[in-house]
Motif scaffolding. Structure first.
Motif, PDB file in Angstrom:
ATOM      1  N   ASP A  34       0.831  -1.208   0.000  1.00  0.00           N
ATOM      2  CA  ASP A  34       0.000   0.000   0.000  1.00  0.00           C
ATOM      3  C   ASP A  34       0.862   1.254   0.000  1.00  0.00           C
ATOM      4  O   ASP A  34       1.811   1.366   0.775  1.00  0.00           O
ATOM      5  N   VAL A  35       0.482   2.196  -0.875  1.00  0.00           N
ATOM      6  CA  VAL A  35       1.209   3.471  -0.963  1.00  0.00           C
ATOM      7  C   VAL A  35       0.193   4.611  -0.872  1.00  0.00           C
ATOM      8  O   VAL A  35      -0.834   4.592  -1.557  1.00  0.00           O
ATOM      9  N   PHE A  36       0.513   5.573  -0.023  1.00  0.00           N
ATOM     10  CA  PHE A  36      -0.338   6.749   0.127  1.00  0.00           C
ATOM     11  C   PHE A  36       0.277   7.889  -0.683  1.00  0.00           C
ATOM     12  O   PHE A  36       1.446   8.217  -0.526  1.00  0.00           O
ATOM     13  N   LEU A  37      -0.504   8.478  -1.603  1.00  0.00           N
ATOM     14  CA  LEU A  37      -0.016   9.562  -2.456  1.00  0.00           C
ATOM     15  C   LEU A  37      -0.530  10.888  -1.881  1.00  0.00           C
ATOM     16  O   LEU A  37      -1.692  11.247  -2.098  1.00  0.00           O
ATOM     17  N   ALA A  38       0.321  11.582  -1.154  1.00  0.00           N
ATOM     18  CA  ALA A  38      -0.120  12.836  -0.523  1.00  0.00           C
ATOM     19  C   ALA A  38       0.064  13.974  -1.508  1.00  0.00           C
ATOM     20  O   ALA A  38       1.109  14.078  -2.155  1.00  0.00           O
ATOM     21  N   ASP A  39      -0.976  14.837  -1.656  1.00  0.00           N
ATOM     22  CA  ASP A  39      -0.844  15.906  -2.649  1.00  0.00           C
ATOM     23  C   ASP A  39      -0.251  17.181  -2.058  1.00  0.00           C
ATOM     24  O   ASP A  39      -0.004  18.147  -2.781  1.00  0.00           O
ATOM     25  N   SER A  40      -0.019  17.226  -0.745  1.00  0.00           N
ATOM     26  CA  SER A  40       0.683  18.386  -0.157  1.00  0.00           C
ATOM     27  C   SER A  40       1.268  17.967   1.183  1.00  0.00           C
ATOM     28  O   SER A  40       0.867  16.960   1.778  1.00  0.00           O
ATOM     29  N   ASN A  41       2.217  18.766   1.643  1.00  0.00           N
ATOM     30  CA  ASN A  41       2.863  18.503   2.927  1.00  0.00           C
ATOM     31  C   ASN A  41       1.822  18.565   4.050  1.00  0.00           C
ATOM     32  O   ASN A  41       1.836  17.772   4.992  1.00  0.00           O
ATOM     33  N   TYR A  42       0.877  19.513   3.930  1.00  0.00           N
ATOM     34  CA  TYR A  42      -0.164  19.690   4.949  1.00  0.00           C
ATOM     35  C   TYR A  42      -1.022  18.423   5.067  1.00  0.00           C
ATOM     36  O   TYR A  42      -1.288  17.920   6.163  1.00  0.00           O
ATOM     37  N   VAL A  43      -1.431  17.894   3.908  1.00  0.00           N
ATOM     38  CA  VAL A  43      -2.267  16.683   3.883  1.00  0.00           C
ATOM     39  C   VAL A  43      -1.518  15.512   4.545  1.00  0.00           C
ATOM     40  O   VAL A  43      -2.089  14.736   5.313  1.00  0.00           O
ATOM     41  N   LEU A  44      -0.225  15.411   4.250  1.00  0.00           N
ATOM     42  CA  LEU A  44       0.582  14.328   4.815  1.00  0.00           C
ATOM     43  C   LEU A  44       0.666  14.453   6.344  1.00  0.00           C
ATOM     44  O   LEU A  44       0.469  13.482   7.077  1.00  0.00           O
ATOM     45  N   GLN A  45       0.925  15.688   6.817  1.00  0.00           N
ATOM     46  CA  GLN A  45       1.034  15.896   8.271  1.00  0.00           C
ATOM     47  C   GLN A  45      -0.296  15.619   8.974  1.00  0.00           C
ATOM     48  O   GLN A  45      -0.325  15.017  10.054  1.00  0.00           O
ATOM     49  N   MET A  46      -1.396  16.037   8.337  1.00  0.00           N
ATOM     50  CA  MET A  46      -2.717  15.787   8.928  1.00  0.00           C
ATOM     51  C   MET A  46      -2.991  14.278   9.017  1.00  0.00           C
ATOM     52  O   MET A  46      -3.504  13.776  10.019  1.00  0.00           O
ATOM     53  N   ALA A  47      -2.632  13.561   7.946  1.00  0.00           N
ATOM     54  CA  ALA A  47      -2.851  12.108   7.929  1.00  0.00           C
ATOM     55  C   ALA A  47      -2.048  11.448   9.051  1.00  0.00           C
ATOM     56  O   ALA A  47      -2.537  10.537   9.734  1.00  0.00           O
ATOM     57  N   GLN A  48      -0.799  11.932   9.241  1.00  0.00           N
ATOM     58  CA  GLN A  48       0.046  11.342  10.284  1.00  0.00           C
ATOM     59  C   GLN A  48      -0.534  11.600  11.680  1.00  0.00           C
ATOM     60  O   GLN A  48      -0.473  10.740  12.550  1.00  0.00           O
ATOM     61  N   SER A  49      -1.104  12.796  11.892  1.00  0.00           N
ATOM     62  CA  SER A  49      -1.654  13.065  13.231  1.00  0.00           C
ATOM     63  C   SER A  49      -3.041  12.433  13.432  1.00  0.00           C
ATOM     64  O   SER A  49      -3.386  12.021  14.526  1.00  0.00           O
ATOM     65  N   ASP A  50      -3.843  12.333  12.345  1.00  0.00           N
ATOM     66  CA  ASP A  50      -5.194  11.750  12.474  1.00  0.00           C
ATOM     67  C   ASP A  50      -5.172  10.230  12.642  1.00  0.00           C
ATOM     68  O   ASP A  50      -6.113   9.641  13.162  1.00  0.00           O
ATOM     69  N   PHE A  51      -4.107   9.589  12.126  1.00  0.00           N
ATOM     70  CA  PHE A  51      -4.049   8.121  12.163  1.00  0.00           C
ATOM     71  C   PHE A  51      -2.765   7.661  12.860  1.00  0.00           C
ATOM     72  O   PHE A  51      -1.812   7.225  12.210  1.00  0.00           O
ATOM     73  N   PRO A  52      -2.715   7.774  14.188  1.00  0.00           N
ATOM     74  CA  PRO A  52      -1.473   7.452  14.914  1.00  0.00           C
ATOM     75  C   PRO A  52      -1.066   5.984  14.804  1.00  0.00           C
ATOM     76  O   PRO A  52       0.090   5.650  15.026  1.00  0.00           O
ATOM     77  N   LYS A  53      -2.007   5.099  14.432  1.00  0.00           N
ATOM     78  CA  LYS A  53      -1.656   3.666  14.377  1.00  0.00           C
ATOM     79  C   LYS A  53      -1.033   3.263  13.038  1.00  0.00           C
ATOM     80  O   LYS A  53      -0.651   2.111  12.832  1.00  0.00           O
ATOM     81  N   ILE A  54      -0.994   4.216  12.107  1.00  0.00           N
ATOM     82  CA  ILE A  54      -0.415   3.925  10.786  1.00  0.00           C
ATOM     83  C   ILE A  54       1.050   4.367  10.779  1.00  0.00           C
ATOM     84  O   ILE A  54       1.378   5.458  11.225  1.00  0.00           O
ATOM     85  N   ARG A  55       1.928   3.484  10.244  1.00  0.00           N
ATOM     86  CA  ARG A  55       3.339   3.869  10.091  1.00  0.00           C
ATOM     87  C   ARG A  55       3.580   4.312   8.646  1.00  0.00           C
ATOM     88  O   ARG A  55       3.209   3.607   7.703  1.00  0.00           O
ATOM     89  N   PHE A  56       4.216   5.476   8.488  1.00  0.00           N
ATOM     90  CA  PHE A  56       4.506   6.031   7.158  1.00  0.00           C
ATOM     91  C   PHE A  56       6.004   5.871   6.882  1.00  0.00           C
ATOM     92  O   PHE A  56       6.823   6.329   7.673  1.00  0.00           O
ATOM     93  N   HIS A  57       6.343   5.247   5.746  1.00  0.00           N
ATOM     94  CA  HIS A  57       7.770   5.027   5.417  1.00  0.00           C
ATOM     95  C   HIS A  57       8.149   5.828   4.177  1.00  0.00           C
ATOM     96  O   HIS A  57       7.430   5.811   3.183  1.00  0.00           O
ATOM     97  N   PHE A  58       9.324   6.487   4.249  1.00  0.00           N
ATOM     98  CA  PHE A  58       9.754   7.319   3.112  1.00  0.00           C
ATOM     99  C   PHE A  58      10.875   6.668   2.304  1.00  0.00           C
ATOM    100  O   PHE A  58      11.384   7.244   1.371  1.00  0.00           O
ATOM    101  N   SER A  59      11.286   5.477   2.710  1.00  0.00           N
ATOM    102  CA  SER A  59      12.185   4.715   1.831  1.00  0.00           C
ATOM    103  C   SER A  59      11.785   3.258   1.990  1.00  0.00           C
ATOM    104  O   SER A  59      11.437   2.809   3.069  1.00  0.00           O
ATOM    105  N   SER A  60      11.797   2.538   0.863  1.00  0.00           N
ATOM    106  CA  SER A  60      11.407   1.129   0.952  1.00  0.00           C
ATOM    107  C   SER A  60      12.693   0.338   0.921  1.00  0.00           C
ATOM    108  O   SER A  60      13.483   0.485   0.002  1.00  0.00           O
ATOM    109  N   GLU A  61      12.943  -0.482   1.899  1.00  0.00           N
ATOM    110  CA  GLU A  61      14.120  -1.354   1.814  1.00  0.00           C
ATOM    111  C   GLU A  61      13.757  -2.456   0.831  1.00  0.00           C
ATOM    112  O   GLU A  61      12.772  -3.157   1.019  1.00  0.00           O
TER     113      GLU A  61
END
Length: 525
Positions: free
Chosen positions: A497-524
């Motif tokens: 699963d990949v989340f496509l955020a259209d702005s930095n604000y949207v990404l930050q809101m998603a991170q604070s609204d969904f604390p149980k979700i882990r967001f990764h910025f590099s895929s090993e």
């Protein structure tokens, strides 16, 4: 020859720099000294019709830049040298970062006029992280440039590493007369010639009268003064500090005029490390172990356009690799045999029967391999540290010729296997999105699809800020997130699963609204 002797004679290194510093030209001249080529090619030249050996892709010849890492192996005296010439352009940085996981040391090329540039700093950070030994070659001394002492100060402050000159220029630009080799205590006089090596004056020390005869009294006096200053300011060269990655020896020269290159090479083969132990996730793997191990650090499609073949580049970490021997492909658990493993001279390939730690072997790939895969004699090993970064530029890719949809699909598949760009499928509308770290990648993909696969694509704009991989231990939270963000959800080629955020604000809101979700910025991988 015993395994340990073979390991001791290997030197595997990458040449890195900012674009246009002369990296590919230096590679050509090293090949010239190794007898691997007889006429050095030019990256950009109207007079020399031969293009650089390492820039063999059609688009590289047209643009005069390297867009893919190429591998070249040759013998020099008692040593077996493997050079990886990397792209300097930042749009291809990911290829370069991965290449640095497969080498034991690095030569950084710096333009004497421009000094240290942004891309060079980033690459040095990767070397520092991996504690890779570095030698610096200050290039283009036959052109007007900065004072050598200023360059040394800048190297120390910008690259955050101590330096020690092992050769020193006598003037620069039009008055450039040659280089004094501090490491070997000899004097090399400069005559501009792209194919011939300049003359060497045998001297006992810098105080020898022959120095005055060769370069004139004024320049000889300045040279002695400079060398005195160097001895006073810089501590004596310590080989161990270089191997620990804390000191970088510096050489001066002009790669285009084949000048100062042999001094660099002669010193390099003596002091550079032979293959070193590599950390796998399970344990440290030492090169002299009996058991074979290696990892795929790069995949290249269409090395030979006539056969549409993919080649996986495998760096050998331990033991001896033998042709037609069954090796374990750790990810799939299968045993694979390789009938035609190859050694490289850029695009030219020759079949090898055996290879040793430090060597890079090409294995024909019919879709078995991914970047980061491990091959072993049987042991379950995983080599780490082959990152794929979150892309920063996105476009929809559409088929411009409906008759060629098969060719387009195959082309996209193989080019994505190379790891130069990433493919996401939007779950909302099913459209394919290509993500890259730089604009130039889109041009290269379009060009290669057309010229290598006969497929035409067109790009359509999409406004996205970042793609990030998401996961959660809480299945309900993950389902709720995917439902809420349905329009912005995609899957990558692995089905993650990949989340496509259209702005930095949207990404930050998603991170604070969904604390149980882990967001990764590099895929090993």
């Amino acid at each position: 020859m015993a395994l340990n002797d073979e390991i001791a004679r290997r030197r595997t290194f990458a040449i890195i720099s900012h674009p246009d510093a002369g990296k590919t030209t230096l590679t050509e001249k090293l090949l010239l000294f190794g007898g691997a080529i007889h006429v050095a090619g030019a990256v950009k030249s109207n007079k020399i019709k031969k293009t650089a050996t390492s820039d063999w892709m059609e688009i590289e010849k047209q643009r005069g830049i390297s867009v893919a890492t190429s591998v070249m192996g040759f013998n020099y005296g008692d040593y077996k040298i493997n050079i990886l010439d990397t792209p300097g352009h930042q749009d291809f940085a990911e290829d370069t970062y991965r290449t640095l996981t497969a080498v034991d040391s690095v030569i950084i090329v710096v333009d004497v006029a421009k000094g240290v540039e942004r891309q060079t700093r980033k690459l040095m950070e990767v070397c520092r992280m991996r504690r890779t030994p570095v030698i610096i070659f200050v290039n283009k001394l036959d052109r007007e440039g900065r004072d050598p002492f200023d360059i040394l100060d800048e190297l120390e402050s910008e690259l955050k590493i101590k330096v020690r000159p092992l050769s020193w220029p006598i003037n620069i630009g039009e008055k450039f007369k040659g280089v004094y080799n501090i490491y070997e205590n000899s004097l090399d006089l400069f005559t501009p010639d792209k194919q011939r090596v300049s003359e060497r004056v045998e001297i006992d020390s810098v105080d020898d009268e022959r120095v005055d005869e060769a370069v004139g009294e004024t320049d000889a006096a300045k040279l002695r003064e400079d060398l005195e200053l160097i001895e006073g300011v810089y501590p004596e060269f310590n080989e161990q500090e270089y191997l620990d990655g804390t000191v970088a020896p510096v050489f001066f020269g002009s790669a285009l005029n084949t000048f100062g290159v042999k001094e660099l090479l002669d010193c390099f083969v003596k002091i550079a490390p032979s293959p070193r132990p590599i950390q796998a996730e399970e344990r440290e793997v030492r090169p002299e172990e009996e058991g074979f191990s290696g990892f795929v650090f790069k995949i290249h499609a269409n090395m030979d356009p006539n056969h549409r073949s993919c080649i996986a580049f495998v760096k050998i970490c331990s033991g001896k690799f033998e042709r037609n021997f069954p090796y374990r492909h750790v990810r799939s658990g299968k045993n694979l045999k390789f009938a035609a493993p190859t050694a490289f001279m850029a695009q030219k390939k020759s079949i090898v029967d055996e290879a040793y730690p430090g060597d890079i072997v090409g294995i024909p790939d019919t879709g078995n391999f991914k970047i980061g895969d491990t091959l072993t004699s049987g042991e379950l090993l995983h080599f780490k540290g082959l990152p794929s970064f979150s892309p920063e530029m996105f476009k929809y890719i559409e088929n411009a010729d409906p008759m060629k949809s098969k060719q387009l699909d195959k082309g996209i598949q193989q080019l994505m296997d190379e790891g130069v760009a990433q493919l996401f499928t939007n779950q909302f509308n099913g459209r394919r999105i290509i993500g890259t770290v730089g604009q130039l990648q889109f041009e290269v993909i379009q060009y290669r699809l057309e010229h290598e696969y006969g497929a035409q694509c067109r790009w359509e704009p999409i406004s996205l800020y970042k793609a990030c991989w998401i996961e959660s231990d809480d299945a309900e939270a993950l389902a709720a997130f995917k439902k809420r963000k349905y329009q912005y959800m995609a899957v990558d080629r692995e089905g993650r699963d990949v989340f496509l955020a259209d702005s930095n604000y949207v990404l930050q809101m998603a991170q604070s609204d969904f604390p149980k979700i882990r967001f990764h910025f590099s895929s090993e991988f």
